[in-house]
Design an enzyme around this catalytic site. Structure first.
Site, PDB file in Angstrom:
ATOM      1  N   LYS A   1      -3.488   1.114  14.854  1.00 58.86           N
ATOM      2  CA  LYS A   1      -3.495   2.117  13.783  1.00 58.86           C
ATOM      3  C   LYS A   1      -4.160   3.422  14.244  1.00 58.86           C
ATOM      4  CE  LYS A   1      -6.172  -0.899  11.422  1.00 58.86           C
ATOM      5  NZ  LYS A   1      -7.033  -1.526  10.404  1.00 58.86           N
TER       6      LYS A   1
ATOM      7  N   CYS B   1      -7.588 -10.882   0.755  1.00 61.18           N
ATOM      8  CA  CYS B   1      -7.682 -10.473   2.161  1.00 61.18           C
ATOM      9  C   CYS B   1      -7.814 -11.693   3.061  1.00 61.18           C
ATOM     10  CB  CYS B   1      -8.868  -9.544   2.374  1.00 61.18           C
ATOM     11  SG  CYS B   1      -9.020  -9.072   4.096  1.00 61.18           S
TER      12      CYS B   1
ATOM     13  N   CYS C   1     -16.138  -8.631   5.613  1.00 57.25           N
ATOM     14  CA  CYS C   1     -16.139  -9.057   7.013  1.00 57.25           C
ATOM     15  C   CYS C   1     -16.550  -7.860   7.853  1.00 57.25           C
ATOM     16  CB  CYS C   1     -14.767  -9.599   7.420  1.00 57.25           C
ATOM     17  SG  CYS C   1     -13.566  -8.347   7.875  1.00 57.25           S
TER      18      CYS C   1
ATOM     19  N   ARG D   1      -1.650   6.254   9.960  1.00 55.04           N
ATOM     20  CA  ARG D   1      -1.899   5.772   8.602  1.00 55.04           C
ATOM     21  C   ARG D   1      -2.027   6.934   7.623  1.00 55.04           C
ATOM     22  NH1 ARG D   1      -3.908   0.569   8.303  1.00 55.04           N
ATOM     23  NH2 ARG D   1      -2.970  -0.686   9.939  1.00 55.04           N
TER      24      ARG D   1
ATOM     25  N   LYS E   1      -5.862   6.967  12.444  1.00 52.30           N
ATOM     26  CA  LYS E   1      -6.230   7.529  11.141  1.00 52.30           C
ATOM     27  C   LYS E   1      -6.657   8.984  11.252  1.00 52.30           C
ATOM     28  CE  LYS E   1      -7.579   3.103   9.177  1.00 52.30           C
ATOM     29  NZ  LYS E   1      -8.688   2.257   8.676  1.00 52.30           N
TER      30      LYS E   1
ATOM     31  N   CYS F   1     -13.924  -2.138   6.048  1.00 53.28           N
ATOM     32  CA  CYS F   1     -12.979  -1.322   5.281  1.00 53.28           C
ATOM     33  C   CYS F   1     -13.680  -0.427   4.264  1.00 53.28           C
ATOM     34  CB  CYS F   1     -11.974  -2.221   4.582  1.00 53.28           C
ATOM     35  SG  CYS F   1     -10.959  -3.122   5.754  1.00 53.28           S
TER      36      CYS F   1
ATOM     37  N   ARG G   1       0.857  -1.185   0.000  1.00 48.62           N
ATOM     38  CA  ARG G   1       0.000   0.000   0.000  1.00 48.62           C
ATOM     39  C   ARG G   1       0.897   1.241   0.000  1.00 48.62           C
ATOM     40  NH1 ARG G   1      -3.849  -0.194   4.963  1.00 48.62           N
ATOM     41  NH2 ARG G   1      -5.049  -1.707   3.741  1.00 48.62           N
TER      42      ARG G   1
ATOM     43  N   CYS H   1     -15.103  -3.396  -0.398  1.00 51.96           N
ATOM     44  CA  CYS H   1     -13.711  -3.638  -0.020  1.00 51.96           C
ATOM     45  C   CYS H   1     -13.119  -4.748  -0.883  1.00 51.96           C
ATOM     46  CB  CYS H   1     -13.617  -4.015   1.454  1.00 51.96           C
ATOM     47  SG  CYS H   1     -14.166  -5.697   1.756  1.00 51.96           S
TER      48      CYS H   1
END
Ligand code: SRM
Ligand SMILES: Cc1cc2nc3c(=O)[nH]c(=O)nc-3n(C[C@H](O)[C@H](O)[C@H](O)COP(=O)(O)OP(=O)(O)OC[C@H]3O[C@@H](n4cnc5c(N)ncnc54)[C@H](O)[C@@H]3O)c2cc1C
Ligand SMILES: Cc1cc2nc3c(=O)[nH]c(=O)nc-3n(C[C@H](O)[C@H](O)[C@H](O)COP(=O)(O)O)c2cc1C
Ligand code: SF4
Lengths: 575, 589
Positions: free
Chosen positions: A224, A447, A486, A161, A226, A490, A92, A441
């Site tokens: 993380k 994934c 899931c 991030r 953000k 995302c 990424r 996503c």
């Protein structure tokens, strides 16, 4: 608002950084042992017996923007064949604000052809992902990224991030100002460790210095973190889903500062009661110039107080719920030297991207190319390659997984339009209304957390969904729809009017009732529903909406007003 | 098979046990077999080894799990630890690798399994689950079992897989030790109760003071007929499994075959089997057709009468013809052209290289009598395939690694007869074979000597058997594997086995070259990349093995020899001497 003079009782610190290392989560100990994110990555890359990176190093590689994955489509087959899974890496990029030059695009295009599979993928945080990179080519890949002036630092991992930044094509100067702050924030918050150039660019390894990463220390963040910037009236970045959000306050076409909001997050586990998506809360106002330093302070608070025993509860949203807003405001005031000013009035109208050609106040033109699920497959990659052979503007990726052509000079606009038409790209400027309001996503096959399809299922689901809308005369009504493989969310499903989150192949939880501009959480409406069931459930709701809605009323708002959602009222953010 | 070794409680004193070890380590599997029979015979009458002879056979207990995200697996190991603490001997097995037929060997099964997907079994155990659910699954009347089902009640099909196992085992005649326990995501408590109840329900260790747990899986059963299988009297075995190891797009695919072995064969790691293949039915039919012969006509071969079709199918080579055949055919067909070819020996050779039986029969029509035909044809030769398993790890199966051989023949592509036959076999098919010893491709007796194992392609097969043997016999040699194939991602034959062997310390070094990934590099480059190691190991007495394609491995050996001889000290032995000392072992084809 609280004042910092009132001293509160000390916060409970039994799960944070202040505790002995051996009592903390194993990941914390791993970070501590890693010599500032070096671990044994460099050696693992050389190991030829496996396409994977052995041991715990995969966790450290995330800090460098790299995820080890395997192609789940062939997992079973390979196990039968006594082969290890088809290990590969997702990388990424860090592209604060999503802005790229034409030359960078050309470089990325070439890199994807040489090293990656399935083209390129625009993410819901306006950057690019490459899938399918093989271990033996990873270092060469990373150098190629460096050579076009980009990097992948902190694109994943327990750190700050990618900093996202919304758009307001009409207010060009303000957009430029906010985008510059987003970039400055990213540059300020990323790790400084020498591990990155050593491992990926082959820089001479140095023994780790005592304070190699002053902002983070050896343990980095609990999880993380953000940060996002947004310029109303578009809430394109979903500010209420950020750990820390800056909402531009514009008065007299001038940026006067930002309302700040904290504690948003989507991820949840279906198996835990104390796990939930949460909207960020707007707590006050700051001057614009302060934003990057402010972000550093907030991140520092999360670093020091976040939960380091229970990784699932380590996000900032849980820290705030555990210790309370009053504690946070006090601590913030203490570290910042002054309390927050009251928030100003702001207003959002939607969270999608603007469509069609838009002219900025500087006379330059902007437009959005619809990219379904952000996937630039081989055919689209070829079309874009042809488009960018001549192009004087800039490129911008959006958090709605789209690609924008920006800063196109008036004299070039017509030529660009022609070229788009020639290349068969023009239809992407006026996409199908529902596609333009749909996100999904990545999910399968890459994934590792996916329980159901998302990106690959979306086209099929949209066909069914659009038919249903047509039956009720809703074809011209935009409804935000988000599908994730899931519960991690995302695609930010819990902020959509309708969302599916994967539970098992072909089965989804159905969430309903988010708002069209993303300020209210959707609620769980049905569990483990398959497509037929989802249609059955939506059918009567669409019928009532078609008959009983008020002018301009969005589907999510209608569901709430008509009290069609069980059981309690949905949670909504302040504005 | 991935079972942990049985926990054995021995009736020997520590001193006796220690004294026995050096001897046991030297025994090969045939010697062990002999010794086990010898001791068993000596033990009669009962007094000398009363328990082994008299006591009821030890309860054989299997703790098995099916898991995708590790919960059931963790519980299974917990249960195993508790069983050990209570002195209950048991095996533990992952249903991902356990075979249904292995269940029949156990009296007790404690099964822990989750449900995934939409009420599906955990992905890794799909094969086991399917096999158990098959209508023709063997009955299990001797088995007692208990099931702990893991699941999540928010799914419609809560604990479905556990339920299925429970119901199916009962339907197959197995007896439930205790009622099934279904667990939700908070499974710790109910699992704890179930485990202690399950262990209570088993025969306790105290009951028969010194239970001898035979390491049944490691010793082949004794059978006197073993030695007598041969080319003429082949053994018929059933195909259990045929796995294509290569990627679908590869033309010459390599397959892994697993064959059921119900009687022991006098073979060990390094040995091979001879396979008696059938000709492809289409080829047989084409030849009967072109010669206008009827399938059922009787012929006699080696004194045995059989229908012509069987002789052609199993006994005769239908591809390559002999000069004798050609001469006879010239007469039978009355072709002058053919007679001319036969007269010139160079022309005849060239002709035979480019014409197979059906080409000749089509071009020079003739109508031989069936008996004359079979007498003229060359007999079908058996083909050798190396054992890819060691009987002391998997006693009742025979594993082969077979590459589908293809070659250009004129303008068409031909398939090798035996390899094509083998790779097309399906589970349940049967196959004729006989044991074939490779006396010169055995492990050195001295368990200290290091091994250098060099292979290309299917040449890796015997090394899989070697490593299994080292593991089962607890030998700790230094081992270095060098392997060549086409592509890392698709052709790393038995990759997981090698990874496991390395993780377990059985293999110190593994070096690979994949020709398509690194054109220009070869096996010798690989070995000489660490020339010091090669020299050092050989100085330490290492044995070096070469297995696989003749041309490439001979080239490899030559390169190694040259380098070795050029660099060696005057005092060290030359390559030729190493070879004379029987330290260079070759298995080339
Ligand atoms: C690519 C992307 C989705 C997309 O279709 O665009 C994505 C993809 C993945 N996310 Fe995400 N997340 C992406 C945006 C998000 C968002 C949206 C946002 O940030 O606006 C969220 C919800 C917001 C939040 O953080 O709460 C999100 C919440 C998660 C979570 C849940 C985190 C939590 O604390 O609960 C995980 C799982 C985890 O971290 O343990 C996750 C983990 C993952 C991983 C890396 C799976 C993994 O950990 O092994 C996925 C890689 C899939 C693949 O094969 O590419 N991703 N992920 C987005 C990349 C963003 C970026 O460029 O940085
Ligand atoms: C000791 C030993 C161990 C072995 N171990 C293995 C093993 O573990 N795994 C494995 O896969 N193989 C192994 N082999 C090889 C195996 O025995 C076979 O030789 C191989 O599978 C090819 O047999 P086939 O019947 O498929 O091919 P065949 O039909 O016998 O054809 C193969 C050969 O015959 C030639 N040929 C046949 N007909 C003609 C014709 N008309 N004109 C010209 N050329 C012709 C081909 O060119 C080729 O050389 C081993 C061989 C030996 C000697
Ligand atoms: C994708 C997925 C699908 C699942 N489907 C089911 C189901 O259909 N029924 C059920 O009872 N449990 C289901 N579960 C729950 C698991 O059985 C449960 O998490 C169990 O503890 C996993 O055990 P394991 O780690 O041994 O695989 C599912 C879990 C996942 C991740
Ligand atoms: S929502 Fe789940 S399935 Fe989709 S990309 Fe994120 S982690 Fe993977």
């Amino acid at each position: 608002m609280t004042t910092s003079t009132i001293k509160r009782s000390a916060p409970n610190r039994d799960c944070d950084l202040s505790q002995p290392l051996q009592d903390l989560n194993a990941n914390e100990q791993l970070k501590q042992r890693s010599r500032y994110l070096r671990g044994n990555i460099a050696e693992g890359l050389k190991e030829r017996l496996t396409g994977a990176v052995p041991g715990d190093d995969t966790l450290l590689m995330k800090f460098h923007g790299i995820y080890q994955q395997d192609d789940r489509d062939c997992r079973n087959d390979r196990a039968q064949r006594m082969l290890e899974p088809l290990y590969q890496f997702m990388v990424r990029l860090r592209i604060p604000g999503g802005v790229l030059s034409r030359e960078q695009w050309q470089g990325l295009d070439a890199i994807s052809r040489r090293y990656a599979e399935r083209g390129l993928r625009i993410t819901t945080r306006q950057t690019l992902q490459f899938h399918g990179i093989r271990k033996r080519e990873l270092q060469a890949f990373m150098c190629a990224i460096r050579d076009i002036g980009l990097d992948t630092i902190a694109a994943c991992g327990d750190d700050s991030r990618g900093v996202v930044c919304g758009a307001n094509p009409a207010l060009s100067a303000i957009h430029a100002e906010v985008a510059a702050l987003a970039r400055a924030t990213s540059d300020r918050l990323i790790p400084r460790t020498g591990a990155y150039p050593e491992i990926w660019y082959g820089a001479t390894p140095q023994p780790p210095k005592p304070q190699e990463d002053p902002l983070y220390g050896e343990l980095y963040l609990p999880r993380k973190f953000k940060v996002g910037y947004v310029i109303p009236p578009a809430n394109d970045i979903d500010i209420y889903g950020q750990d820390l959000g800056f909402i531009a306050v514009v008065e007299d076409r001038k940026l006067v500062g930002f309302n700040v909001c904290v504690g948003g997050g989507m991820g949840q586990l279906d198996t835990r009661e104390d796990s939930y998506p949460r909207l960020a809360e707007q707590l006050g106002f700051i001057d614009s110039a302060e934003a990057p330093a402010f972000a550093e302070i907030v991140m520092g608070i999360q670093r020091d107080y976040g939960d380091r025993k229970d990784r699932h509860r380590a996000r900032f949203k849980y820290t705030l719920d555990r210790l309370g807003n009053d504690w946070f405001l006090d601590t913030l005031a203490e570290r910042r030297g002054q309390p927050l000013a009251p928030a100003r009035a702001i207003r959002f109208t939607h969270n999608g991207d603007a469509r069609g050609w838009q002219q900025g106040d500087d006379g330059l033109w902007h437009t959005t190319l619809q990219i379904d699920s952000g996937r630039i497959d081989h055919a689209l990659r070829d079309q874009l390659q042809a488009l960018f052979q001549q192009y004087g503007g800039r490129i911008r990726l959006t958090t709605n997984q789209n690609l924008q052509l920006t800063h196109v000079a008036p004299e070039e606009r017509e030529a660009v339009q022609w070229r788009l038409e020639d290349l068969g790209l023009a239809e992407r400027l006026q996409p199908d209304l529902q596609e333009a309001h749909t996100l999904s996503c990545v999910a399968l096959p890459t994934c590792g957390l996916a329980m159901a399809e998302a990106e690959r299922y979306t086209p099929d689901f949209l066909r069914v969904f659009n038919r249903l809308k047509e039956q009720h005369g809703l074809a011209q009504t935009p409804i935000t729809l988000r599908i994730s493989g899931c519960p991690n969310g995302c695609a930010r499903p819990y902020l959509a009017e309708i969302a599916l989150t994967g539970r098992a192949p072909g089965l989804y939880h159905l969430y309903l009732g988010g708002s069209f501009h993303g300020h209210r959480l959707a609620q769980l409406y049905a569990s483990n529903a398959n497509e037929t069931r989802i249609v059955e459930l939506l059918q009567p709701l669409f019928a009532r909406y078609a008959r009983q809605r008020q002018p301009q009323e969005h589907f999510g708002d209608f569901l709430v007003r008509a009290q069609l959602l069980n059981p309690s009222q949905p949670q909504a953010a302040t504005p | 098979m991935n079972m942990a070794t049985s926990l054995a409680t021995r009736p020997l004193s520590e001193a006796q046990w220690q004294a026995l070890q050096p001897l046991l380590r030297q025994l090969d599997s045939r010697q062990s077999l002999w010794l086990s029979g010898y001791l068993a015979a000596r033990a009669e009458p009962a007094e000398s080894l009363p328990l082994a002879a008299n006591a009821a056979p030890p309860a054989s207990i299997l703790i098995a799990y099916g898991s995708e995200t590790g919960n059931s697996e963790a519980l299974a190991w917990q249960l195993a630890a508790q069983a050990t603490a209570r002195g209950i001997a048991h095996d533990i097995g992952n249903l991902a690798t356990v075979r249904l037929r292995q269940l029949a060997k156990y009296q007790y099964l404690l099964l822990i399994c989750s449900t995934h997907g939409d009420g599906d079994p955990p992905e890794p155990i799909t094969a086991f689950h399917t096999a158990l659910m098959e209508p023709r699954a063997a009955r299990l009347p001797e088995l007692a079992y208990a099931v702990l089902a893991l699941g999540d009640s928010s799914y419609a099909q809560f604990c479905r897989t556990g339920q299925e196992f429970d119901e199916r085992l009962a339907a197959l005649g197995a007896r439930a030790l205790l009622p099934r326990q279904d667990c939700d995501v908070d499974y710790a408590e109910p699992a704890r109760h179930w485990m202690s109840a399950a262990l209570d329900a088993l025969p306790q260790a105290g009951a028969s003071a010194a239970t001898v747990v035979a390491t049944a899986t490691t010793v082949a059963p004794v059978a006197s007929a073993a030695q007598s299988y041969s080319k003429q009297r082949p053994l018929t075995v059933e195909v259990l499994n045929n796995v294509r190891l290569s990627a679908p797009q590869r033309r010459s695919a390599t397959h892994h075959l697993e064959l059921a072995l119900d009687v022991p064969l006098p073979l060990q790691a390094g040995d091979a089997v001879g396979v008696l293949a059938d000709n492809p039915p289409a080829l047989v039919a084409a030849i009967l057709d072109v010669l206008q012969l009827s399938a059922e006509q009787a012929v006699t071969l080696d004194g045995n009468a059989m229908p012509l079709v069987q002789a052609l199918r199993q006994q005769r080579n239908l591809n390559v013809c002999s000069p004798r055949f050609l001469e006879a055919w010239a007469t039978l067909s009355g072709s002058e052209e053919l007679a001319g070819i036969v007269a010139d020996s160079a022309a005849q050779k060239a002709f035979l290289r480019s014409h197979q039986l059906r080409d000749i029969a089509a071009r020079y029509p003739a109508h031989p009598e069936p008996q004359a035909l079979v007498d003229l044809l060359r007999p079908m030769q058996p083909r050798l395939y190396d054992l890819a398993n060691s009987f002391d790890a998997v006693a009742d199966e025979l594993h082969l690694t077979v590459q589908h051989y293809r070659y250009a023949f004129g303008s068409r592509e031909e398939s090798g007869i035996a390899s094509e036959y083998l790779v097309q076999l399906q589970p349940g098919d049967s196959l004729r074979l006989y044991p074939h010893r490779h006396a010169r491709f055995q492990l050195p007796e001295d368990p200290q000597l290091p091994l250098i194992l060099i292979a290309e392609g299917t040449g890796i097969a015997p090394y899989r058997a070697f490593i299994q043997h080292l593991r089962a016999s607890g030998q700790h040699r230094r081992c270095w594997l060098l392997f060549a194939e086409q592509q890392f991602e698709q052709d790393f034959l038995y990759q997981r086995d090698w990874q496991q062997a390395q993780a377990d310390g059985l293999l110190q070094h593994i070096d690979t070259v994949f020709y398509q990934d690194e054109p220009g590099r070869n096996l010798a480059d690989l070995a000489l990349a660490d020339a010091n190691r090669l020299r050092q190991w050989l100085d330490d007495g290492a044995h070096l093995y070469l297995c696989g394609d003749t041309v490439n491995l001979e080239a490899c050996e030559q390169a190694l020899q040259q380098h070795y001889d050029a660099q060696r000290d005057a005092s060290a032995r030359s390559w030729e001497q190493l070879s004379k000392d029987k330290r260079i072992h070759r298995n080339l084809y």
